[in-house]
Design a protein around this motif. Structure first.
Motif, PDB file in Angstrom:
ATOM      1  N   ASP A 110      27.641  49.211  35.926  1.00 11.30           N
ATOM      2  CA  ASP A 110      28.899  49.388  35.199  1.00 11.30           C
ATOM      3  C   ASP A 110      30.000  48.507  35.813  1.00 11.30           C
ATOM      4  O   ASP A 110      29.794  47.334  36.060  1.00 11.30           O
ATOM      5  CB  ASP A 110      29.331  50.863  35.182  1.00 11.30           C
ATOM      6  CG  ASP A 110      28.217  51.786  34.679  1.00 11.30           C
ATOM      7  OD1 ASP A 110      27.432  51.324  33.837  1.00 11.30           O
ATOM      8  OD2 ASP A 110      28.134  52.936  35.143  1.00 11.30           O
ATOM      9  N   ILE A 111      31.146  49.145  36.125  1.00  5.98           N
ATOM     10  CA  ILE A 111      32.289  48.386  36.663  1.00  5.98           C
ATOM     11  C   ILE A 111      31.998  47.830  38.063  1.00  5.98           C
ATOM     12  O   ILE A 111      32.561  46.827  38.477  1.00  5.98           O
ATOM     13  CB  ILE A 111      33.568  49.256  36.662  1.00  5.98           C
ATOM     14  CG1 ILE A 111      34.820  48.388  36.827  1.00  5.98           C
ATOM     15  CG2 ILE A 111      33.497  50.332  37.729  1.00  5.98           C
ATOM     16  CD1 ILE A 111      36.107  49.099  36.521  1.00  5.98           C
ATOM     17  N   PHE A 112      31.100  48.495  38.812  1.00  5.78           N
ATOM     18  CA  PHE A 112      30.753  48.026  40.149  1.00  5.78           C
ATOM     19  C   PHE A 112      29.934  46.732  40.117  1.00  5.78           C
ATOM     20  O   PHE A 112      29.769  46.092  41.140  1.00  5.78           O
ATOM     21  CB  PHE A 112      29.967  49.103  40.910  1.00  5.78           C
ATOM     22  CG  PHE A 112      30.769  50.327  41.221  1.00  5.78           C
ATOM     23  CD1 PHE A 112      31.864  50.264  42.061  1.00  5.78           C
ATOM     24  CD2 PHE A 112      30.438  51.543  40.654  1.00  5.78           C
ATOM     25  CE1 PHE A 112      32.611  51.407  42.360  1.00  5.78           C
ATOM     26  CE2 PHE A 112      31.180  52.690  40.941  1.00  5.78           C
ATOM     27  CZ  PHE A 112      32.269  52.618  41.785  1.00  5.78           C
ATOM     28  N   GLY A 113      29.408  46.388  38.939  1.00  9.19           N
ATOM     29  CA  GLY A 113      28.588  45.180  38.829  1.00  9.19           C
ATOM     30  C   GLY A 113      29.326  43.970  38.288  1.00  9.19           C
ATOM     31  O   GLY A 113      28.741  42.882  38.171  1.00  9.19           O
ATOM     32  N   CYS A 114      30.624  44.124  37.975  1.00  7.53           N
ATOM     33  CA  CYS A 114      31.372  42.965  37.463  1.00  7.53           C
ATOM     34  C   CYS A 114      31.503  41.914  38.570  1.00  7.53           C
ATOM     35  O   CYS A 114      31.563  42.257  39.752  1.00  7.53           O
ATOM     36  CB  CYS A 114      32.728  43.390  36.910  1.00  7.53           C
ATOM     37  SG  CYS A 114      33.994  43.710  38.134  1.00  7.53           S
ATOM     38  N   PRO A 115      31.507  40.630  38.202  1.00 10.34           N
ATOM     39  CA  PRO A 115      31.501  39.550  39.217  1.00 10.34           C
ATOM     40  C   PRO A 115      32.589  39.668  40.282  1.00 10.34           C
ATOM     41  O   PRO A 115      32.325  39.440  41.461  1.00 10.34           O
ATOM     42  CB  PRO A 115      31.687  38.280  38.381  1.00 10.34           C
ATOM     43  CG  PRO A 115      31.183  38.637  37.021  1.00 10.34           C
ATOM     44  CD  PRO A 115      31.473  40.100  36.842  1.00 10.34           C
ATOM     45  N   ASP A 116      33.811  40.036  39.880  1.00 13.80           N
ATOM     46  CA  ASP A 116      34.903  40.164  40.862  1.00 13.80           C
ATOM     47  C   ASP A 116      34.616  41.266  41.875  1.00 13.80           C
ATOM     48  O   ASP A 116      34.828  41.104  43.079  1.00 13.80           O
ATOM     49  CB  ASP A 116      36.232  40.469  40.154  1.00 13.80           C
ATOM     50  CG  ASP A 116      36.793  39.253  39.441  1.00 13.80           C
ATOM     51  OD1 ASP A 116      36.316  38.137  39.731  1.00 13.80           O
ATOM     52  OD2 ASP A 116      37.692  39.421  38.596  1.00 13.80           O
ATOM     53  N   VAL A 120      41.032  49.580  44.984  1.00 18.11           N
ATOM     54  CA  VAL A 120      41.068  48.718  43.797  1.00 18.11           C
ATOM     55  C   VAL A 120      39.908  49.010  42.841  1.00 18.11           C
ATOM     56  O   VAL A 120      40.091  49.062  41.634  1.00 18.11           O
ATOM     57  CB  VAL A 120      41.039  47.223  44.226  1.00 18.11           C
ATOM     58  CG1 VAL A 120      40.927  46.311  43.024  1.00 18.11           C
ATOM     59  CG2 VAL A 120      42.271  46.889  45.037  1.00 18.11           C
ATOM     60  N   ARG A 121      38.702  49.216  43.373  1.00 15.94           N
ATOM     61  CA  ARG A 121      37.492  49.274  42.545  1.00 15.94           C
ATOM     62  C   ARG A 121      36.880  50.670  42.378  1.00 15.94           C
ATOM     63  O   ARG A 121      35.932  50.822  41.615  1.00 15.94           O
ATOM     64  CB  ARG A 121      36.414  48.358  43.142  1.00 15.94           C
ATOM     65  CG  ARG A 121      36.820  46.908  43.250  1.00 15.94           C
ATOM     66  CD  ARG A 121      36.895  46.263  41.899  1.00 15.94           C
ATOM     67  NE  ARG A 121      37.411  44.914  41.971  1.00 15.94           N
ATOM     68  CZ  ARG A 121      37.767  44.211  40.917  1.00 15.94           C
ATOM     69  NH1 ARG A 121      37.668  44.725  39.703  1.00 15.94           N
ATOM     70  NH2 ARG A 121      38.231  42.986  41.054  1.00 15.94           N
TER      71      ARG A 121
END
Length: 202
Positions: free
Chosen positions: A111-117, A133-134
């Protein structure tokens, strides 16, 4: 990392003693026993959870720095200790399942933990900042991570304790038995904590 430290210590000792690594060394055996004892003390369920929640240890930069490094969620001993802590901290099976799902998403970069940033910042940002932040989508883990990863490494608590002990066990009062002195230190520290709830303290 600890295995690397032990290997480096072994190499230095054996080089100094001018021995082959296959030979025995009494000095190394003593040092090894001290190191493993120290590791055992620091390898508690709480320490293992803190290690598991540090995003740096999942980053490619950290993993590629040594050939035998693996992310914390793949380490069997670490996972066992982490699960012990979670079982103690979350007695309810429903709450524990929710936390385990959050941990799976975090460690598996879903999910959001896998986004490039997010993935890139794991190795760059300070762990506590990364969670601020994450970590919004994993509120349970975020709360625990912020508590654990914000702890400073300090001996000030011990120093304070020794200071109290020296006040109680002085030259004039040197006949107090160790157990009695420990009890007095315990009572003194707890009275100080209780005094904080007092209106005068506020």
């Amino acid at each position: 990392m600890w295995d690397d430290v032990i290997e480096k210590v072994k190499n230095i000792i054996y080089r100094h003693e001018e021995k082959e690594l296959t030979e025995g060394s009494e000095f190394y055996d003593v040092v090894y026993a001290i190191l493993t004892d120290r590791w055992t003390k620091s390898s508690s369920p709480l320490h293992c959870l803190a290690h598991s929640l540090n995003p740096r240890y999942y980053s490619d930069t950290w993993l590629s720095a040594a050939p035998n490094r693996i992310p914390p969620h793949l380490d069997i001993k670490l996972s066992e200790e982490r699960n012990k802590f979670l079982k103690r901290y979350f007695p309810s099976s429903e709450a524990r399942t929710a936390v385990n799902i959050e941990f799976a998403r975090f460690s598996g970069q879903m999910d959001i933990f896998g986004c490039p940033d997010s993935v890139e910042e794991r190795g760059i940002m300070e762990p506590r900042m990364w969670w601020i932040v994450r970590g919004a989508s994993a509120t349970n883990l975020q709360k625990i991570a912020l508590k654990l990863l914000s702890q400073p490494c300090s001996s000030s608590c011990c120093e304070r304790n020794w200071s109290t002990y020296s006040f109680i066990h002085s030259i004039r009062r040197n006949k107090i038995l160790p157990k009695r002195a420990e009890d007095l230190v315990f009572v003194h520290n707890n009275l100080r904590l209780l005094s904080r709830t007092n209106e005068h303290y506020k």
